[in-house]
Design a protein around this motif. Structure first.
Motif, PDB file in Angstrom:
ATOM      1  N   ALA A  17       0.834  -1.209   0.000  1.00 54.91           N
ATOM      2  CA  ALA A  17       0.000   0.000   0.000  1.00 54.91           C
ATOM      3  C   ALA A  17       0.865   1.255   0.000  1.00 54.91           C
ATOM      4  O   ALA A  17       0.565   2.231  -0.703  1.00 54.91           O
ATOM      5  CB  ALA A  17      -0.928  -0.013   1.212  1.00 54.91           C
ATOM      6  N   GLU A  21       1.058   4.297  -2.809  1.00 59.19           N
ATOM      7  CA  GLU A  21       0.866   5.704  -2.449  1.00 59.19           C
ATOM      8  C   GLU A  21       2.103   6.541  -2.764  1.00 59.19           C
ATOM      9  O   GLU A  21       1.994   7.681  -3.239  1.00 59.19           O
ATOM     10  CB  GLU A  21       0.516   5.805  -0.960  1.00 59.19           C
ATOM     11  CG  GLU A  21       0.327   7.218  -0.443  1.00 59.19           C
ATOM     12  CD  GLU A  21      -0.868   7.924  -1.048  1.00 59.19           C
ATOM     13  OE1 GLU A  21      -0.858   9.171  -1.052  1.00 59.19           O
ATOM     14  OE2 GLU A  21      -1.811   7.246  -1.531  1.00 59.19           O
ATOM     15  N   ASP A 203      -5.058   1.495   2.218  1.00 58.89           N
ATOM     16  CA  ASP A 203      -4.704   2.693   1.456  1.00 58.89           C
ATOM     17  C   ASP A 203      -4.798   3.958   2.302  1.00 58.89           C
ATOM     18  O   ASP A 203      -4.016   4.900   2.120  1.00 58.89           O
ATOM     19  CB  ASP A 203      -5.594   2.815   0.215  1.00 58.89           C
ATOM     20  CG  ASP A 203      -5.319   1.723  -0.808  1.00 58.89           C
ATOM     21  OD1 ASP A 203      -4.199   1.172  -0.791  1.00 58.89           O
ATOM     22  OD2 ASP A 203      -6.209   1.414  -1.615  1.00 58.89           O
TER      23      ASP A 203
END
Length: 306
Positions: A17, A21, A203
Protein backbone atom coordinates in the motif's frame (compact mmCIF):
# COMPACT_ATOMS: atom_id res chain seq x y z
CA UNK A 1 13.02 1.18 -5.06
CA UNK A 2 11.82 4.46 -6.48
CA UNK A 3 13.97 6.59 -8.77
CA UNK A 4 13.31 9.51 -6.41
CA UNK A 5 15.04 7.90 -3.46
CA UNK A 6 12.20 6.14 -1.62
CA UNK A 7 12.66 2.55 -0.48
CA UNK A 8 9.86 0.43 0.99
CA UNK A 9 11.08 -2.58 2.99
CA UNK A 10 8.50 -5.32 3.35
CA UNK A 11 6.11 -6.66 0.73
CA UNK A 12 3.10 -7.36 2.94
CA UNK A 13 -0.25 -5.60 3.13
CA UNK A 14 1.20 -2.32 4.39
CA UNK A 15 4.35 -2.33 2.29
CA UNK A 16 2.46 -2.74 -0.98
CA UNK A 17 0.00 0.00 0.00
CA UNK A 18 2.85 2.40 0.80
CA UNK A 19 4.50 1.55 -2.53
CA UNK A 20 1.30 2.44 -4.35
CA UNK A 21 0.87 5.70 -2.45
CA UNK A 22 4.52 6.71 -2.70
CA UNK A 23 4.89 5.62 -6.32
CA UNK A 24 7.78 3.24 -5.74
CA UNK A 25 8.41 -0.25 -7.07
CA UNK A 26 9.81 -3.34 -5.40
CA UNK A 27 13.55 -3.78 -5.08
CA UNK A 28 15.05 -5.89 -7.87
CA UNK A 29 16.24 -8.66 -5.53
CA UNK A 30 14.16 -9.94 -2.63
CA UNK A 31 15.43 -9.93 0.93
CA UNK A 32 16.14 -13.36 2.42
CA UNK A 33 14.25 -12.86 5.67
CA UNK A 34 14.53 -16.54 6.61
CA UNK A 35 18.19 -16.10 7.55
CA UNK A 36 19.20 -13.05 9.65
CA UNK A 37 22.74 -12.78 8.24
CA UNK A 38 21.55 -13.11 4.66
CA UNK A 39 18.83 -10.53 5.20
CA UNK A 40 21.37 -8.00 6.50
CA UNK A 41 23.59 -8.66 3.47
CA UNK A 42 20.64 -8.02 1.16
CA UNK A 43 19.71 -4.86 3.06
CA UNK A 44 23.24 -3.56 2.60
CA UNK A 45 23.05 -4.27 -1.12
CA UNK A 46 19.81 -2.34 -1.49
CA UNK A 47 21.02 0.48 0.77
CA UNK A 48 24.07 0.83 -1.48
CA UNK A 49 21.77 1.17 -4.49
CA UNK A 50 19.71 3.77 -2.61
CA UNK A 51 22.89 5.77 -1.90
CA UNK A 52 23.26 6.40 -5.64
CA UNK A 53 20.04 8.43 -5.67
CA UNK A 54 20.25 12.19 -5.40
CA UNK A 55 18.48 14.37 -2.88
CA UNK A 56 16.66 13.38 0.35
CA UNK A 57 16.14 9.66 0.93
CA UNK A 58 13.19 7.88 2.51
CA UNK A 59 13.18 4.40 4.05
CA UNK A 60 9.87 2.80 5.00
CA UNK A 61 10.31 -0.21 7.30
CA UNK A 62 7.07 -2.16 6.83
CA UNK A 63 8.62 -5.60 7.36
CA UNK A 64 7.88 -8.15 10.08
CA UNK A 65 5.97 -11.39 10.44
CA UNK A 66 5.50 -11.33 14.20
CA UNK A 67 2.05 -11.50 15.82
CA UNK A 68 0.98 -11.69 19.47
CA UNK A 69 1.43 -15.47 19.51
CA UNK A 70 4.92 -15.47 17.95
CA UNK A 71 7.60 -17.00 20.23
CA UNK A 72 9.90 -14.51 21.95
CA UNK A 73 13.02 -16.03 20.37
CA UNK A 74 11.71 -15.34 16.87
CA UNK A 75 10.71 -11.79 17.79
CA UNK A 76 14.15 -11.18 19.29
CA UNK A 77 15.63 -12.09 15.90
CA UNK A 78 13.40 -9.53 14.18
CA UNK A 79 14.52 -6.83 16.61
CA UNK A 80 18.17 -7.77 16.08
CA UNK A 81 17.84 -7.64 12.29
CA UNK A 82 16.26 -4.19 12.58
CA UNK A 83 19.07 -2.97 14.83
CA UNK A 84 21.70 -4.34 12.43
CA UNK A 85 19.85 -2.79 9.49
CA UNK A 86 20.03 0.64 11.14
CA UNK A 87 23.79 0.18 11.54
CA UNK A 88 24.03 -0.67 7.84
CA UNK A 89 22.00 2.40 6.87
CA UNK A 90 24.18 4.67 9.02
CA UNK A 91 27.30 3.22 7.41
CA UNK A 92 26.18 3.25 3.79
CA UNK A 93 24.14 6.47 3.85
CA UNK A 94 26.27 8.61 6.15
CA UNK A 95 26.22 12.30 5.33
CA UNK A 96 22.86 12.06 3.55
CA UNK A 97 19.49 13.59 4.45
CA UNK A 98 17.51 10.47 5.39
CA UNK A 99 14.05 9.95 6.87
CA UNK A 100 13.07 6.56 8.27
CA UNK A 101 9.57 5.23 8.97
CA UNK A 102 8.89 2.27 11.26
CA UNK A 103 5.61 0.38 11.34
CA UNK A 104 4.63 -0.36 14.95
CA UNK A 105 1.48 -1.51 16.73
CA UNK A 106 -1.23 0.05 18.90
CA UNK A 107 -2.15 -3.40 20.20
CA UNK A 108 1.45 -4.12 21.07
CA UNK A 109 2.01 -0.79 22.82
CA UNK A 110 -1.20 -0.51 24.88
CA UNK A 111 -2.32 -4.09 25.52
CA UNK A 112 -2.35 -3.69 29.31
CA UNK A 113 -2.88 0.08 29.49
CA UNK A 114 -5.94 1.27 31.45
CA UNK A 115 -8.35 4.08 30.65
CA UNK A 116 -8.89 4.19 26.88
CA UNK A 117 -8.97 5.97 24.54
CA UNK A 118 -5.19 5.80 24.31
CA UNK A 119 -3.11 8.64 22.92
CA UNK A 120 0.58 9.06 22.16
CA UNK A 121 0.88 10.44 25.71
CA UNK A 122 -0.45 7.23 27.30
CA UNK A 123 2.33 5.25 29.04
CA UNK A 124 2.99 2.07 27.06
CA UNK A 125 2.02 -1.23 28.65
CA UNK A 126 2.78 -4.25 26.44
CA UNK A 127 1.09 -7.53 27.25
CA UNK A 128 3.12 -9.91 25.10
CA UNK A 129 6.57 -10.52 23.70
CA UNK A 130 5.25 -9.05 20.45
CA UNK A 131 4.51 -5.74 22.15
CA UNK A 132 7.87 -5.75 23.92
CA UNK A 133 9.62 -6.35 20.58
CA UNK A 134 7.76 -3.55 18.81
CA UNK A 135 8.62 -1.10 21.57
CA UNK A 136 12.24 -2.23 21.51
CA UNK A 137 12.36 -1.38 17.80
CA UNK A 138 10.83 2.02 18.52
CA UNK A 139 13.52 2.69 21.13
CA UNK A 140 16.27 1.58 18.75
CA UNK A 141 14.98 4.01 16.13
CA UNK A 142 14.71 6.95 18.56
CA UNK A 143 18.30 6.39 19.73
CA UNK A 144 19.38 6.08 16.10
CA UNK A 145 17.78 9.43 15.26
CA UNK A 146 19.68 11.13 18.07
CA UNK A 147 22.96 9.56 17.00
CA UNK A 148 22.70 10.27 13.29
CA UNK A 149 20.66 13.45 13.19
CA UNK A 150 18.23 11.74 10.82
CA UNK A 151 14.51 12.30 11.19
CA UNK A 152 12.40 9.26 12.08
CA UNK A 153 8.69 8.50 12.20
CA UNK A 154 7.01 5.69 14.14
CA UNK A 155 3.45 4.78 13.17
CA UNK A 156 1.57 2.89 15.87
CA UNK A 157 -1.06 1.34 13.65
CA UNK A 158 -4.44 0.00 14.72
CA UNK A 159 -6.03 -3.05 13.06
CA UNK A 160 -4.91 -2.84 9.44
CA UNK A 161 -7.02 -4.59 6.82
CA UNK A 162 -7.37 -4.80 3.06
CA UNK A 163 -7.52 -7.19 0.10
CA UNK A 164 -3.83 -8.11 0.44
CA UNK A 165 -4.03 -9.56 3.96
CA UNK A 166 -1.68 -12.51 4.50
CA UNK A 167 -4.03 -15.27 5.67
CA UNK A 168 -1.04 -17.43 6.64
CA UNK A 169 -0.25 -15.07 9.54
CA UNK A 170 -3.43 -16.08 11.32
CA UNK A 171 -4.56 -12.50 11.89
CA UNK A 172 -6.89 -10.02 10.29
CA UNK A 173 -10.46 -10.55 11.47
CA UNK A 174 -11.91 -8.63 8.52
CA UNK A 175 -10.20 -11.01 6.10
CA UNK A 176 -11.24 -14.05 8.12
CA UNK A 177 -14.88 -12.92 8.11
CA UNK A 178 -14.76 -12.19 4.39
CA UNK A 179 -13.13 -15.54 3.72
CA UNK A 180 -15.94 -17.30 5.56
CA UNK A 181 -18.47 -16.01 3.03
CA UNK A 182 -16.37 -17.15 0.08
CA UNK A 183 -15.23 -20.54 1.37
CA UNK A 184 -17.90 -21.44 3.90
CA UNK A 185 -15.30 -21.87 6.64
CA UNK A 186 -16.50 -20.75 10.08
CA UNK A 187 -15.06 -17.74 11.89
CA UNK A 188 -13.19 -18.83 15.02
CA UNK A 189 -13.30 -16.23 17.80
CA UNK A 190 -11.01 -16.22 20.82
CA UNK A 191 -12.33 -13.03 22.40
CA UNK A 192 -15.66 -11.53 23.45
CA UNK A 193 -18.01 -9.99 20.88
CA UNK A 194 -17.78 -6.80 22.97
CA UNK A 195 -14.05 -6.47 22.17
CA UNK A 196 -13.40 -3.02 20.69
CA UNK A 197 -10.99 -2.50 17.83
CA UNK A 198 -10.15 0.35 15.46
CA UNK A 199 -9.98 -0.82 11.83
CA UNK A 200 -8.05 1.14 9.19
CA UNK A 201 -8.05 0.36 5.48
CA UNK A 202 -4.64 -0.24 3.90
CA UNK A 203 -4.70 2.69 1.46
CA UNK A 204 -5.85 5.14 4.15
CA UNK A 205 -3.01 4.01 6.39
CA UNK A 206 -0.50 4.46 3.57
CA UNK A 207 -1.77 7.99 2.88
CA UNK A 208 -1.18 8.99 6.50
CA UNK A 209 2.29 7.43 6.51
CA UNK A 210 3.46 9.14 3.32
CA UNK A 211 1.99 12.48 4.40
CA UNK A 212 3.72 12.07 7.75
CA UNK A 213 7.05 11.46 6.06
CA UNK A 214 6.61 14.66 4.05
CA UNK A 215 5.79 16.61 7.19
CA UNK A 216 8.76 15.06 8.97
CA UNK A 217 11.09 17.04 6.70
CA UNK A 218 10.18 20.23 8.56
CA UNK A 219 11.05 18.79 11.97
CA UNK A 220 14.46 19.50 13.57
CA UNK A 221 17.33 17.18 12.72
CA UNK A 222 17.41 14.16 15.03
CA UNK A 223 13.65 14.27 15.66
CA UNK A 224 11.70 11.07 16.31
CA UNK A 225 7.93 11.45 15.95
CA UNK A 226 5.45 8.81 17.12
CA UNK A 227 1.87 8.92 15.85
CA UNK A 228 -1.11 6.61 16.31
CA UNK A 229 -2.54 5.78 12.88
CA UNK A 230 -6.12 4.56 12.78
CA UNK A 231 -9.69 5.44 11.90
CA UNK A 232 -10.18 6.92 15.41
CA UNK A 233 -13.51 5.10 15.53
CA UNK A 234 -13.57 1.74 17.27
CA UNK A 235 -16.27 -0.88 16.70
CA UNK A 236 -17.01 -4.08 18.56
CA UNK A 237 -16.41 -7.46 16.98
CA UNK A 238 -20.15 -8.04 17.26
CA UNK A 239 -20.83 -4.85 15.29
CA UNK A 240 -18.25 -5.87 12.68
CA UNK A 241 -19.98 -9.21 12.23
CA UNK A 242 -23.32 -7.42 12.06
CA UNK A 243 -22.09 -5.09 9.32
CA UNK A 244 -20.78 -8.03 7.32
CA UNK A 245 -24.16 -9.74 7.73
CA UNK A 246 -25.96 -6.62 6.49
CA UNK A 247 -23.72 -6.30 3.43
CA UNK A 248 -23.80 -9.98 2.48
CA UNK A 249 -27.38 -10.60 3.66
CA UNK A 250 -26.43 -13.74 5.53
CA UNK A 251 -24.64 -14.57 8.75
CA UNK A 252 -21.16 -16.01 9.07
CA UNK A 253 -20.79 -19.28 10.91
CA UNK A 254 -19.01 -18.62 14.20
CA UNK A 255 -17.18 -21.04 16.46
CA UNK A 256 -15.48 -20.40 19.77
CA UNK A 257 -11.78 -21.03 19.22
CA UNK A 258 -9.82 -23.23 21.57
CA UNK A 259 -7.05 -21.63 23.58
CA UNK A 260 -6.51 -18.11 24.83
CA UNK A 261 -5.83 -14.90 22.95
CA UNK A 262 -3.17 -13.62 25.33
CA UNK A 263 -1.57 -10.19 25.31
CA UNK A 264 -4.62 -8.42 23.89
CA UNK A 265 -6.78 -5.69 25.40
CA UNK A 266 -10.57 -5.86 25.25
CA UNK A 267 -10.76 -2.13 24.51
CA UNK A 268 -8.31 -0.53 22.07
CA UNK A 269 -9.99 2.79 21.42
CA UNK A 270 -7.47 5.46 20.41
CA UNK A 271 -7.27 9.20 19.79
CA UNK A 272 -4.21 10.70 18.16
CA UNK A 273 -2.93 14.03 19.51
CA UNK A 274 0.12 14.12 17.21
CA UNK A 275 -0.43 15.67 13.77
CA UNK A 276 -4.20 15.12 14.17
CA UNK A 277 -4.92 16.93 10.89
CA UNK A 278 -3.50 13.91 9.04
CA UNK A 279 -6.37 11.81 10.38
CA UNK A 280 -8.62 13.44 7.77
CA UNK A 281 -6.78 11.32 5.17
CA UNK A 282 -8.61 8.26 6.51
CA UNK A 283 -11.64 8.23 4.20
CA UNK A 284 -12.69 4.61 3.68
CA UNK A 285 -15.76 3.69 5.71
CA UNK A 286 -16.00 0.24 7.22
CA UNK A 287 -18.80 -0.86 4.83
CA UNK A 288 -16.73 0.34 1.86
CA UNK A 289 -13.65 -1.45 3.10
CA UNK A 290 -15.51 -4.69 3.81
CA UNK A 291 -16.99 -4.63 0.32
CA UNK A 292 -13.57 -4.07 -1.29
CA UNK A 293 -12.06 -6.98 0.63
CA UNK A 294 -14.98 -9.25 -0.26
CA UNK A 295 -14.83 -8.40 -3.97
CA UNK A 296 -11.07 -8.97 -4.08
CA UNK A 297 -11.42 -12.30 -2.24
CA UNK A 298 -14.19 -13.39 -4.60
CA UNK A 299 -12.06 -12.49 -7.62
CA UNK A 300 -9.11 -14.41 -6.21
CA UNK A 301 -11.30 -17.46 -5.62
CA UNK A 302 -12.57 -17.22 -9.19
CA UNK A 303 -9.00 -17.18 -10.45
CA UNK A 304 -8.15 -20.26 -8.43
CA UNK A 305 -6.07 -18.44 -5.80
CA UNK A 306 -6.38 -18.85 -2.04
Amino acid sequence: MGADGAWVIGRGLLGRAVERERGTSAAARPIRWGDPDSSVIDLRTHATALARREGPLEIYWCAGRGVTSTPREQLDLEVDVFRRALEVFADVLQGRDVRVFLSSSVGGAYALAPYPPFTEETPVAPGSSYGVAKLAMEQELAAFARQTGWRTFVGRITNLYGPGQDMAKGQGLVSVITDSYVTGHPVSLYVSLDTLRDYIYEDDCARVIVAGMRRLSSEPAGSSITKIIGAMSAVSIGALLGEATRLRRQRSRITLGQGRAGGQSSDLRVRSVVWPELDALVRTTLPEGLDKVFRARLAAQGNGRR
